[in-house]
Scaffold this active site. Structure first.
Site, PDB file in Angstrom:
ATOM      1  CB  THR A 194       2.638   3.989   4.683  1.00  0.00           C
ATOM      2  OG1 THR A 194       1.514   3.573   5.348  1.00  0.00           O
ATOM      3  CG2 THR A 194       2.251   5.588   4.249  1.00  0.00           C
ATOM      4  CB  CYS A 216      -0.857  -0.132   1.194  1.00  0.00           C
ATOM      5  SG  CYS A 216      -0.342   0.238   2.760  1.00  0.00           S
TER       6      CYS A 216
HETATM    7  C1  RB5 Z   1      -4.038   5.240   0.391  1.00  0.00           C
HETATM    8  O1  RB5 Z   1      -4.120   6.511   0.081  1.00  0.00           O
HETATM    9  C2  RB5 Z   1      -3.137   5.020   1.540  1.00  0.00           C
HETATM   10  O2  RB5 Z   1      -3.810   5.460   2.701  1.00  0.00           O
HETATM   11  C3  RB5 Z   1      -2.849   3.483   1.674  1.00  0.00           C
HETATM   12  O3  RB5 Z   1      -2.313   3.171   0.575  1.00  0.00           O
HETATM   13  C4  RB5 Z   1      -1.906   3.109   2.863  1.00  0.00           C
HETATM   14  O4  RB5 Z   1      -0.744   4.102   2.894  1.00  0.00           O
HETATM   15  C5  RB5 Z   1      -2.424   2.927   4.185  1.00  0.00           C
HETATM   16  O5  RB5 Z   1      -1.834   2.658   5.079  1.00  0.00           O
END
Ligand code: RB5
Length: 144
Positions: free
Chosen positions: A67, A65
């Site tokens: 982060t 994802c």
């Molecule tokens: C998506 O915008 C972002 O919030 C998701 O990919 C992730 O980083 C969440 O932890």
């Protein structure tokens, strides 16, 4: 070795790059999506990969994802899943050798695909050491 792979929209590009990399190394890849950069919810994809591991459709999982944090939180809610967010190859080595991690989590918005590939290679080549670490894994299972 069979690898279940998934991402949300923020991890889509890295997930696609990793898919090509894994196929080139002869891993069997189960791509659980997402399949575009359209906004989706990361828990849905963490759940799919976790279920693939629990049902033994896959040996290991890789989740991406933005982060890596959301995917880690989601995957670790599922009994039997030990998901490790790794930013460096050394973390991937220790996640396997000490934590017997069965899911590697990567941050698509924070690292290059070259570094991610290196982390994946290390994660998939290292083995759980057992010994004192076995006792700690058992304690984790008792917490489920
Ligand atoms: C998506 O915008 C972002 O919030 C998701 O990919 C992730 O980083 C969440 O932890």
């Amino acid at each position: 070795m069979r690898i279940a792979l998934a991402s949300d929209h923020a991890g889509f590009k890295l997930k696609e790059a990793l898919k090509g990399f894994l196929v080139s190394k002869d891993y069997k890849v189960l791509d659980e999506g997402t399949y575009s950069e359209e906004s989706v919810d990361y828990p849905d994809f963490a759940k799919k990969v976790a279920q693939d591991i629990k049902s033994k459709k896959a040996d290991f999982g890789i989740l991406v994802c933005g982060t890596g944090i959301g995917m880690s939180i989601a995957a670790n809610r599922i009994r039997g899943i030990r998901a490790a967010l790794c930013l460096f190859p050394e973390m991937a080595k220790l996640a396997r050798t000490h934590n017997d991690a069965n899911v590697l989590v990567l941050p698509g918005r924070l690292i290059s695909s070259e570094l991610a590939q290196w982390i994946v290679e290390v994660f998939l080549s290292e083995k759980f050491e057992g010994g004192r670490h076995e006792r700690r894994i058992k304690k984790l299972e008792e917490m489920d």
